[in-house]
Design an enzyme around this catalytic site. Structure first.
Site, short mmCIF file in Angstrom:
data_model
loop_
_atom_site.label_atom_id
_atom_site.label_comp_id
_atom_site.label_asym_id
_atom_site.label_seq_id
_atom_site.Cartn_x
_atom_site.Cartn_y
_atom_site.Cartn_z
CB ILE A 72 -1.00 0.02 1.19
CG1 ILE A 72 -0.29 -0.11 2.53
CG2 ILE A 72 -2.05 -1.05 1.00
CD1 ILE A 72 -1.20 0.05 3.74
N GLY A 75 8.74 3.95 0.40
CA GLY A 75 9.62 5.10 0.22
C GLY A 75 11.03 4.69 0.59
N GLY A 76 11.84 5.67 0.93
CA GLY A 76 13.23 5.41 1.26
C GLY A 76 13.41 4.56 2.51
CE LYS A 95 6.81 2.85 7.42
NZ LYS A 95 7.12 4.23 7.84
CG ASP A 189 8.67 11.84 5.59
OD1 ASP A 189 8.64 12.74 4.73
OD2 ASP A 189 8.68 10.62 5.31
#
Length: 192
Positions: A72, A75-76, A95, A189
């Protein structure tokens, strides 16, 4: 001069690494090797999937007590999956920390520290953290799965928001940030 083919990864090599070679992305963490292989666009089952025609090696697979259902986001820092927790019979977001970051002790320490800090939060406008862990050398974070999509997805789907809806979304985000700041957490972020 024609490009030379790279030999397949040595299965006895336990060094953490990620490499992109032609149509294959490979990652290694401890004894686990992950390969993403680009398929022809016509073979993609994701239609206009913005991730491109990569076959994800984790989708549909067990990961500890979870089954990783679909990617879903990413990123980095890593990749996020909607997953099913069979123990509690609920969907969660998992994650997986990027392979190349797991070998950086200072980054790993920061990841674990930030996850512990975020786990202290309990607020309607923040995502609940369920657990952090390591499954077969792969660090992960399991958290509340929130439906509805992001503001960015909402804008792509429906165009500009009415001022009342945009203000409401911004106020909700500010409430969540305020709760984090009150707990001594600074979010570095922010995304739509």
């Amino acid at each position: 001069m024609a490009p030379q083919e790279k030999p397949p990864p040595d299965p006895t090599d336990t060094e953490s690494r990620v490499s992109l070679q032609g149509d294959e992305l490979s990652g290694r963490a401890g004894d686990r090797t992950v390969h993403l292989r680009r398929e022809p666009a016509a073979a993609s089952t994701h239609g206009t999937d913005p991730r491109g025609p990569w076959q994800d090696p984790w989708e549909g697979r067990p990961f500890g007590k979870y089954v990783l259902l679909e990617r879903i986001g990413g990123g980095g820092m890593g990749v996020v999956y909607r997953a099913h927790d069979g123990t509690l019979d609920r969907d969660v977001a998992v994650k997986l920390l990027a392979v190349e970051l797991q070998s950086d002790a200072s980054y790993l320490e920061r990841f674990l520290s930030e996850a512990k800090s975020a786990a202290r939060l309990s607020h309607a406008n923040t995502v609940a953290i369920h657990e952090i862990g390591n499954e077969a050398g792969q660090y992960y974070l399991a958290m509340e799965f929130v439906t509805g999509g992001s503001v960015e997805e909402r804008l792509v789907r429906g165009g500009a928001m009415l001022p009342l809806h945009a203000t409401s979304a911004a106020a909700d985000a500010c409430r969540g940030l305020h709760a984090a700041h009150a707990a001594g957490i600074v979010h570095r972020d922010i995304k739509p």
